[in-house]
Write an enzyme that holds these catalytic residues in place. Structure first.
Site: not given
Ligand SMILES: C[S@@+](CC[C@H](N)C(=O)[O-])C[C@H]1O[C@@H](n2cnc3c(N)ncnc32)[C@H](O)[C@@H]1O
Length: 361
Positions: A154, A176, A291
């Site tokens: 994804d 998503k 998020m």
């Molecule tokens: C559904 S959650 C998944 C988190 C993921 N499993 C993790 O451990 O990073 C998605 C959120 O992770 C954060 N996120 C993921 N990748 C990011 C990035 N490269 N920079 C900043 N925030 C990130 C944001 O808050 C985003 O809305």
């Protein structure tokens, strides 16, 4: 031995590059070209949700149609990435006819059949891919990507890693996207199970760590219920990586003895929310919110209401580890307004607490 990633054959920084194809075969080349600073245009009859998301977040022009000769005007490099031999050959020929340099991505090999069906049960490997940059994918995760028959990915996954998948591996885009394309979790679980039941090695490649707001637990349960063996390869979570990449240590002997990671998806007062915001306002640890872009005004108002000091340092980092990484520094009182004013969009992490004001010097 595969190279570590698709390397454009010239310095593409600031140059126009045309990617011919908008499906999963185009994901890795687009990600690599963006990291190299190219101005990317994508043309393809079908645009996958993650390509559309990459485009929206990185000012990539997208034309959802077949390639036209005029698309090559002013282009320095053509990358045929339809993942389909006839279309890629047409793009190569057009580039040749126009005297424009063209290069195929490494995966551009075209097996006649789809993924092989084998006897016996396959396996599912849940790979935490880190926050998006290939360098933050673990060695084990990369090895799994290289071995996989099927990769279910994804938009927040390290897409450049897909360059290293086997040429005959099937890549499934199950994006998503907040307020956009959506593949239900039930459907994702079914895809994992169906492929593994056909004897295949399936990699579920996600952003960050699969078990940190990644729904990896549900995917594991769905596979276990179907009798499919699961391996979990932990990843570097954006909860710690995004602050670190912005230069923020989540703990510091002089400031705080812990950190709390919460989802901002359900804001204070939301019927589905379980976070005790009043307790967090008093906890005296660093608060890390994932998020939370849309809900930051409500969250910060609630923390203030419960006595957290208005001048508590706060910082939002978006697209951490990706070419567009962007940081907003403020206080609890104004981080929501400032993040909005600076056009912060998901994915972003907000850090609230003394360490958010950290400067190394
Ligand atoms: C559904 S959650 C998944 C988190 C993921 N499993 C993790 O451990 O990073 C998605 C959120 O992770 C954060 N996120 C993921 N990748 C990011 C990035 N490269 N920079 C900043 N925030 C990130 C944001 O808050 C985003 O809305």
């Amino acid at each position: 031995m595969p190279s570590t990633s698709f390397a454009p054959p010239l310095d593409v920084a600031g140059h126009r590059v045309l990617v011919c194809g908008g499906g999963t075969a185009a994901l890795a080349p687009i990600r690599v070209l963006l990291a190299a600073g190219a101005e990317v245009t994508v043309v393809g009859p079908e645009i996958s949700p993650t390509v559309a998301d990459l485009a929206a977040r990185n000012r990539v022009r997208v034309h959802a149609r077949s390639l036209l000769p005029g698309d090559l005007d002013g282009v320095a490099l053509v990358v045929p990435a339809a993942g389909e031999a006839v279309a890629d050959e047409q793009a190569l020929q057009l580039a040749r006819a126009r005297g424009v340099l063209a290069t195929l991505p490494r995966r551009a090999a075209y097996p006649a059949a789809g993924p092989e069906t084998r006897s016996g049960t396959g396996e599912v490997i849940l790979v935490g891919g880190g926050p998006g940059d290939l360098s933050l994918l673990t060695l084990g995760g990369l090895d799994a990507v290289r071995r996989a028959d099927v990769i279910v990915t994804d938009r927040l996954a390290p897409l450049a890693a897909l360059e290293q998948a086997r040429p005959d591996a099937v890549i499934v885009d199950v994006a998503k996207i907040p307020r956009g394309a959506y593949t239900s979790q039930q459907r994702i679980n079914a895809i994992l199970v169906e492929h593994a039941q056909s004897g295949r090695t399936v990699v579920r490649l996600k952003g960050g760590d699969s078990f940190v707001f990644g729904r990896g637990g549900e995917e594991w349960q769905a596979c276990a219920a179907a009798g499919i063996p699961v391996t979990v390869l932990p990843g570097v979570s954006s909860a710690t990586a995004a602050p670190a990449l912005a230069g923020i240590p989540l703990t510091h002997r002089n400031h705080t003895q812990g950190f709390t990671v919460v989802s901002g998806h359900a804001p204070p007062g939301d019927a589905g929310g379980t976070v005790d915001w009043a307790a967090l306002a008093r906890a005296n640890t660093t608060l890390v919110i994932l998020m939370g872009v849309a809900t930051l005004p409500a969250i910060t108002a609630e923390l203030l209401r419960h006595g957290m000091l208005a001048d508590t340092p706060a910082l939002t980092v978006a697209d951490a580890g990706l070419p567009g990484q962007f940081t907003v520094r403020a206080t609890l009182a104004d981080i929501a307004v400032r993040s909005h004013a600076e056009g912060i969009k998901p994915p972003a992490v907000t850090v609230i607490g003394a360490v958010a004001g950290f400067r190394p010097g």
